[in-house]
Design a protein around this motif. Structure first.
Motif: not given
Length: 335
Positions: A61-76, A82-94
């Motif tokens: 939610x933090x890293x997607x706040x400043x990006x244009x994300x389509x409404x159908x994308x579910x962050x949940x 993404x089990x085992x992903x670190x915070x840096x991995x998730x930021x890199x993912x987005x």
């Protein structure tokens, strides 16, 4: 280690200065000087583990706040995958998903870009697909072997995706994603993981014969050996009993070429090797049995994989379900 000594020297000057708090972080707490951990120095330790499901959702939610994300994308959904992903991995993912979106000239990030970004973060950049031929068919059997053995072995994580698209050093890949956060792993699950890892080599052996097995299972065999050794020497899951025979201590100094001293006799070492070979042999025989009994569906899956180059987990399980009735029960080890 010189940095730690310097910290100790500098911290002596803080005694008369109230209101100064020193915070430090390390990935190697095992090499810290005990003097650093005394009261008055670093006397409080906070363990920062990988985020759980809710943690990953909050980070996304933090890293997607400043990006244009389509409404159908579910962050949940992304957090679940993404089990085992670190915070840096998730930021890199987005960030990767955003780059792919711009490259495709789209207005917003969709799940297609998210899926591709997850693959890239896990396995690396996409390579050039192989042309149809013997090598491609052999890789297809190897990957389907992993997937079907994992699917039909009790206690194994479900298949997420099987693909022939090369990424990094891998010519093909099979992803497994756990249904839930895993803190503790049972003996059944460990045996299932070893059996699933051996599924690729088992498929090569059964389909093409012993003379045609390849180096593709090299990494699988390394992981199998490591898992089975831990079961014997750390987890007390063998006939040697509830004894910890090895620990995680590593040399502190870089370039240390000294041989680690064993805390057990040569006789015990031979028994450890025997137990490891027994675990691997039994799991390999189970994997080969699954391949032999399910050859028709494996051939169909391979043809489909060569045609489409990627099979999603839901479709894979749906095809397998038509030809099988129940997962294989793990055989007892004859050690």
């Amino acid at each position: 280690e010189q940095t730690l000594n310097q910290l100790l020297t500098e911290m002596d000057g803080f005694e008369g200065n109230t209101g100064i708090i020193v915070i430090a972080a390390t990935n190697r707490p095992d090499v810290l000087d005990s003097a650093l951990l005394r009261p008055g120095r670093f006397d409080r330790q906070v363990m920062v583990d990988y985020p759980d499901m809710n943690g990953r959702l909050g980070i996304l939610e933090v890293h997607s706040a400043n990006k244009k994300v389509a409404p159908e994308v579910s962050l949940h959904t992304i957090a679940q995958r993404t089990p085992g992903f670190s915070g840096a991995d998730l930021a890199n993912l987005l960030n990767e998903a955003a780059i792919l979106t711009v490259r495709k000239r789209k207005e917003a990030i969709t799940m297609n870009e998210i899926d591709e970004a997850i693959d890239r973060v896990i396995a690396g950049m996409e390579g050039t697909p192989l042309v149809d031929g013997k090598a491609k068919r052999l890789i297809a059997y190897h990957e389907v072997g992993h997937a079907i053995v994992g699917t039909l072995t009790k206690g194994h994580d479900p298949v997420e995706k099987v693909t022939l698209i090369p990424r990094g050093q891998a010519r093909g890949l099979t992803w497994f994603t756990p249904d839930e956060e895993q803190g503790l792993i049972s003996r059944t699950q460990l045996f299932a993981r070893i059996t699933g890892l051996l599924g690729g080599r088992a498929a090569e052996d059964v389909i093409f014969g012993d003379d045609e097995i390849t180096t593709g299972a090299g990494n699988d065999i390394e992981r199998v050996t490591s898992l089975s050794r831990q079961m014997v020497t750390k987890f007390g899951m063998s006939n040697l009993g509830l004894i910890a025979l090895e620990d995680d201590n590593q040399p502190i100094f870089l370039g240390n070429d000294t041989v680690n001293r064993s805390d057990y006799s040569q006789e015990i070492a031979e028994k450890i090797d025997q137990q490891i070979r027994s675990i691997v042999f039994q799991c390999y025989e189970n994997a080969k049995q699954i391949i032999i009994e399910n050859r028709p569906v494996i051939d169909k899956l391979v043809d489909l994989l060569i045609e489409k180059e990627t099979i999603e987990g839901d479709l894979f399980r749906e095809i397998v379900k038509k030809y099988t009735t129940k997962p294989l029960e793990m055989a007892k080890l004859s050690t």
